[in-house]
Design an enzyme around this catalytic site. Sequence first.
Site, PDB file in Angstrom:
ATOM      1  N   GLN A   9      17.557  -1.637  14.039  1.00 57.28           N
ATOM      2  CA  GLN A   9      18.306  -0.663  14.835  1.00 57.28           C
ATOM      3  C   GLN A   9      17.388   0.333  15.550  1.00 57.28           C
ATOM      4  OE1 GLN A   9      21.564   0.950  12.411  1.00 57.28           O
ATOM      5  NE2 GLN A   9      22.857  -0.750  13.080  1.00 57.28           N
TER       6      GLN A   9
ATOM      7  N   LYS B  45      14.266   9.705  11.495  1.00 54.03           N
ATOM      8  CA  LYS B  45      14.905   9.939  10.201  1.00 54.03           C
ATOM      9  C   LYS B  45      14.028  10.820   9.291  1.00 54.03           C
ATOM     10  CE  LYS B  45      17.701   7.423   6.823  1.00 54.03           C
ATOM     11  NZ  LYS B  45      18.201   6.078   6.443  1.00 54.03           N
TER      12      LYS B  45
END
Length: 585
Positions: A132, A181
């Site tokens: 992703q 992240k």
Amino acid sequence: MNRSNHSQSTQPSTEEAKVNISGSEALIRSLLAEGVDTMFGYPGGAIMPVFDALYDHKNDIKHILVRHEQGAVHAAQGYARVSRKTGVALVTSGPGATNAVTGITDAMMDSTPLVVISGQVISGLLGSDAFQEADVIGITQPITKWAYQVRRAEEIPWAVSRAFYIAKSGRPGPVVLDITKDAQINKLDYTYSRTSFLRSYIPFPESEMENIKAAAELINRAQKPLALVGQGVILGNAEQELMTFLEKGNIPFGSTILGLSAIPSDHPLNAGMLGMHGNIAPNMNTNECDVLIAIGMRFDDRVTGNLNTYARQAKIIHFDIDLAEMDKNVKTTVKVLGNAKDTLPLVTALIEERKHSEWMEKFGQYKKTEFDCVIKAELYPENGGELKMGEVVNKVSEATGHKAVCVTDVGQHQMMATRYFKSTLTRSMVTSGGLGTMGFGLPAGIGAKYGAPDRTVCIFVGDGGLQMSIQELGTILEYNIDVKIILLNNNYLGMVRQWQELFFDERYSETHLKNPDFVKIAEAYGIRGRKVTDRKELDSAIEEMLSHEGAYLLEAVVETKGMVYPMVPAGGSVTDILIGNGHKL
């Protein structure tokens, strides 16, 4: 703007006590510091730390869980367009971010202030084709005012502050923050300062008095002035300044599709909508006026038609906040740079009170012609037959007292809604103007209801566009959102079919739609619905819809081969107007 220069703009306040928190918590606190109380989004792997932080702020920020990331951005657009605030969308990496691209492009074309926040893989995996992962910055740089990838937690407050300033200031537009992240998880010493200045970024250019005087002189000498009103007036909160200017000079005006509702529809100087399916009077008089005054608009091709024949006789004054729009499509005589809220009063102070009675009569003549040739048959059909789009739009508008927010999808129904849905309040028309995005209407209407909770929101959709975002009925179900959906169903991709009839010898290639039972679909989502095919039922159905507390789907089955007139063919002159049945004006 690159990654290395952020220290030049905003420095954290040293007066505030620093707290050591995660990047995700810092993001939420930064959004709160910018006054965000509502946002639209969809979670996923790379944005999970932010959604986890959001869990602790449920009472501070209302997050609306849409059913597709494109819907999140369109909802944020609808919210921003009616509320004067910056819309916020929150999506995950990869497909979450790429699903948002159409909405971001739409916001760029229509100058809508947005901050779109996407998750990204951890910084150590960037460029490795990780799960992703997508090059979100590379994809969105051409379609945003600013796109920035945050790789360190310490950058988050700075980036958020800068993003909101850029999105809302000057000519508004979308900003993308792509946050890795690890930046969301790692800790930082948090403080927050709002941005009020960026070196080399000049969102509010100064006006030159020489040009203000030149504009006033041209207007004072004009015998046949015409103003073109664009969305820049609404974005600049300059509606009252515009009205004062127009009334003092007794200057008739036409509106672009995004400039609609800046001035009430029934104002005596309002000549209607400009462009391909606009009203006859402002289009014809564009090529008859002696001074054309463009205010907060960009001379889009749907407004100008063939530039070689556009207002060649007129002196042109262009008011705009964006220098890049000056002389881009149309060569201007006088440029008035700046926010219309500031520049219009300066010019108004210098112009003389005028009447232009003979000139105004020409608008009345064209208005009568349009009513007799087009409007009468569309709004007040006398010989029975199928329902017409225009009459449905007109009746809904009348039933709301012309005070509702009108949100549209894209196609024939959009043109009918912008022509016949009247307004008495500003920020009453939400539509996809520049990009023309099918699927825009339903999620944008959801956002508009959150942006203007006290107003009735009427969403006009076609059967094609509704099915491009029909999953957002689930959002309406989940949050019990009180929107009124008016489906104008002709079982066709109507606008494409219209072009096939007019310009492709009636070769209707792939435009007919075999449709489902929309009322049953609505009922499956807990939304009350009613299908109307008989004209005699229309008034009672509209009354039932508006009196119902909660969402409602009114499906009006309209004539299969209805046409939107007047029409300026693509690339034609604004005076080359089709009025139906093979006739030209």
